[in-house]
Design an enzyme around this catalytic site. Structure first.
Site, PDB file in Angstrom:
ATOM      1  N   GLU A  88     -46.102  58.878  -7.375  1.00  0.00           N
ATOM      2  CA  GLU A  88     -46.679  58.566  -6.079  1.00  0.00           C
ATOM      3  C   GLU A  88     -45.996  57.374  -5.429  1.00  0.00           C
ATOM      4  O   GLU A  88     -45.348  56.552  -6.094  1.00  0.00           O
ATOM      5  CB  GLU A  88     -48.183  58.274  -6.184  1.00  0.00           C
ATOM      6  CG  GLU A  88     -48.550  56.923  -6.749  1.00  0.00           C
ATOM      7  CD  GLU A  88     -48.538  56.825  -8.245  1.00  0.00           C
ATOM      8  OE1 GLU A  88     -47.968  55.839  -8.771  1.00  0.00           O
ATOM      9  OE2 GLU A  88     -49.084  57.733  -8.903  1.00  0.00           O
ATOM     10  N   ALA A 118     -52.619  60.956 -11.929  1.00  0.00           N
ATOM     11  CA  ALA A 118     -52.398  59.529 -12.145  1.00  0.00           C
ATOM     12  C   ALA A 118     -53.262  58.712 -11.185  1.00  0.00           C
ATOM     13  O   ALA A 118     -54.480  58.886 -11.144  1.00  0.00           O
ATOM     14  CB  ALA A 118     -50.906  59.214 -11.994  1.00  0.00           C
ATOM     15  N   TYR A 119     -52.654  57.859 -10.377  1.00  0.00           N
ATOM     16  CA  TYR A 119     -53.388  56.976  -9.456  1.00  0.00           C
ATOM     17  C   TYR A 119     -54.276  57.790  -8.509  1.00  0.00           C
ATOM     18  O   TYR A 119     -55.426  57.421  -8.215  1.00  0.00           O
ATOM     19  CB  TYR A 119     -52.360  56.162  -8.673  1.00  0.00           C
ATOM     20  CG  TYR A 119     -52.878  54.920  -7.977  1.00  0.00           C
ATOM     21  CD1 TYR A 119     -54.222  54.552  -8.004  1.00  0.00           C
ATOM     22  CD2 TYR A 119     -51.991  54.082  -7.291  1.00  0.00           C
ATOM     23  CE1 TYR A 119     -54.665  53.413  -7.357  1.00  0.00           C
ATOM     24  CE2 TYR A 119     -52.435  52.937  -6.645  1.00  0.00           C
ATOM     25  CZ  TYR A 119     -53.771  52.610  -6.671  1.00  0.00           C
ATOM     26  OH  TYR A 119     -54.213  51.476  -6.036  1.00  0.00           O
ATOM     27  N   ASP A 149     -46.174  57.634 -20.622  1.00  0.00           N
ATOM     28  CA  ASP A 149     -45.792  58.177 -19.318  1.00  0.00           C
ATOM     29  C   ASP A 149     -44.945  57.179 -18.523  1.00  0.00           C
ATOM     30  O   ASP A 149     -44.082  57.586 -17.745  1.00  0.00           O
ATOM     31  CB  ASP A 149     -47.046  58.548 -18.517  1.00  0.00           C
ATOM     32  CG  ASP A 149     -47.694  59.828 -19.027  1.00  0.00           C
ATOM     33  OD1 ASP A 149     -47.072  60.513 -19.861  1.00  0.00           O
ATOM     34  OD2 ASP A 149     -48.825  60.131 -18.600  1.00  0.00           O
TER      35      ASP A 149
END
Length: 296
Positions: A151, A192-193, A73
């Site tokens: 992000e 993700a995060y 990714d």
């Protein structure tokens, strides 16, 4: 068919034959193959042979009908950064770990090349965040790429003390997040995060952002989903003179005097899928979503 190929420089020896098979299948289909110079040179060293390429390019000096991203990714995010406003559809081949964005196995390469040449695919548009700095010291702090597919995170810098992230939507006060920071996530970045700090999983095409506090000092501070039509203004308070901002992992240190303004980018990232692609199936595959021993 013109294809631009990007990839991480270190590939597993087990993946090398599949990567060569992918490139050879493009050549067999009569595609014009452009390869990023760094990837081309790394692969040439690893294989000891000349790759099939009609062109080797650097930076953003390329054009194509499709882009291939070969890696994880992180490689896909770097590819999206290189494609930027060209809006060339990207097909991700996973030679990394989880592979939410680079969702296809590299072993599927020749079959997917055939489907592309036959028009048997779909393209999905993903929104990006644009981040700009406002205030004294901004020129020294922010330069280059100001967009994020996953992000933008606002974080404390070199201190154990909390920071306060004062946040407004279209000028309206929302919250002063006290803690380790704040993540402003796109729908794509929700897995993700954002997910690691307890934020919600969002359908990738949903028109929204997620504001997820990092280690908030107050239990009442929960993740918030807002429409992506809003302009988000952020001002940071800290005991130090600087704070950290990351855009898809790219890190910047900004003076406390610099405010941030986040909004939807004027372009999208286009992702190629097989026609039978389904986001829920991806969750089941990558996160074992809804799978129990009864389903085994």
């Amino acid at each position: 068919m013109k294809v631009a190929v990007f990839g991480k420089r270190r590939q597993s020896p087990d993946d090398i034959p599949h990567i060569l098979s992918l490139l050879n299948s493009l050549e067999a289909e009569g595609a014009f193959i452009s390869i990023d110079r760094h990837f081309f040179e790394a692969m040439s060293r690893m294989t000891g042979e000349t790759l099939p390429a009609d062109d080797v390019f650097e930076d953003d000096d390329f054009s194509a009908d499709f882009c291939f991203s070969i890696g994880g990714d992180g490689t896909f995010l770097r590819t999206a950064r290189r494609v930027a406003s060209k809006e060339i559809p990207i097909l991700g081949f996973n030679t990394g770990h989880l592979g939410f964005l680079a969702e296809h196995s590299i072993a599927e390469g020749p079959g997917l090349v055939r489907r592309l040449s036959e028009g048997d695919y779909t393209v999905e548009s993903r929104s990006l965040l644009e981040g700009k700095g406002i205030g004294e010291g901004v020129k020294a702090g922010i330069s280059g790429w100001g967009f994020a597919l996953n992000e933008i995170a606002i974080l404390r810098q070199d201190t154990a003390s909390m920071i306060t992230v004062n946040t407004r939507l279209d000028g309206m006060p929302v919250a002063s997040y006290q803690g380790d920071g704040l993540i402003v996530s796109t729908p794509t970045g929700s897995t993700a995060y954002n997910l690691s700090v307890g934020g919600p999983i969002v359908q990738p095409t949903a028109p929204c952002w997620v504001l997820a506090p990092i280690a908030p000092h107050s239990l009442t501070m929960r993740p918030l989903v807002v429409a992506d039509s809003h302009v988000i203004d952020i001002e940071v308070e800290s005991r130090t003179d600087t704070y950290r901002v990351t855009l898809d992992g790219r890190s910047l240190i900004l003076p406390i005097s610099v405010r941030l303004r986040l909004r939807r980018a004027p372009f999208v990232t286009k992702i190629i899928h097989a026609p039978d692609h389904n986001f829920i199936d991806t969750l089941r595959t990558k996160l074992l979503w809804g799978i129990s021993k009864r389903n085994e």
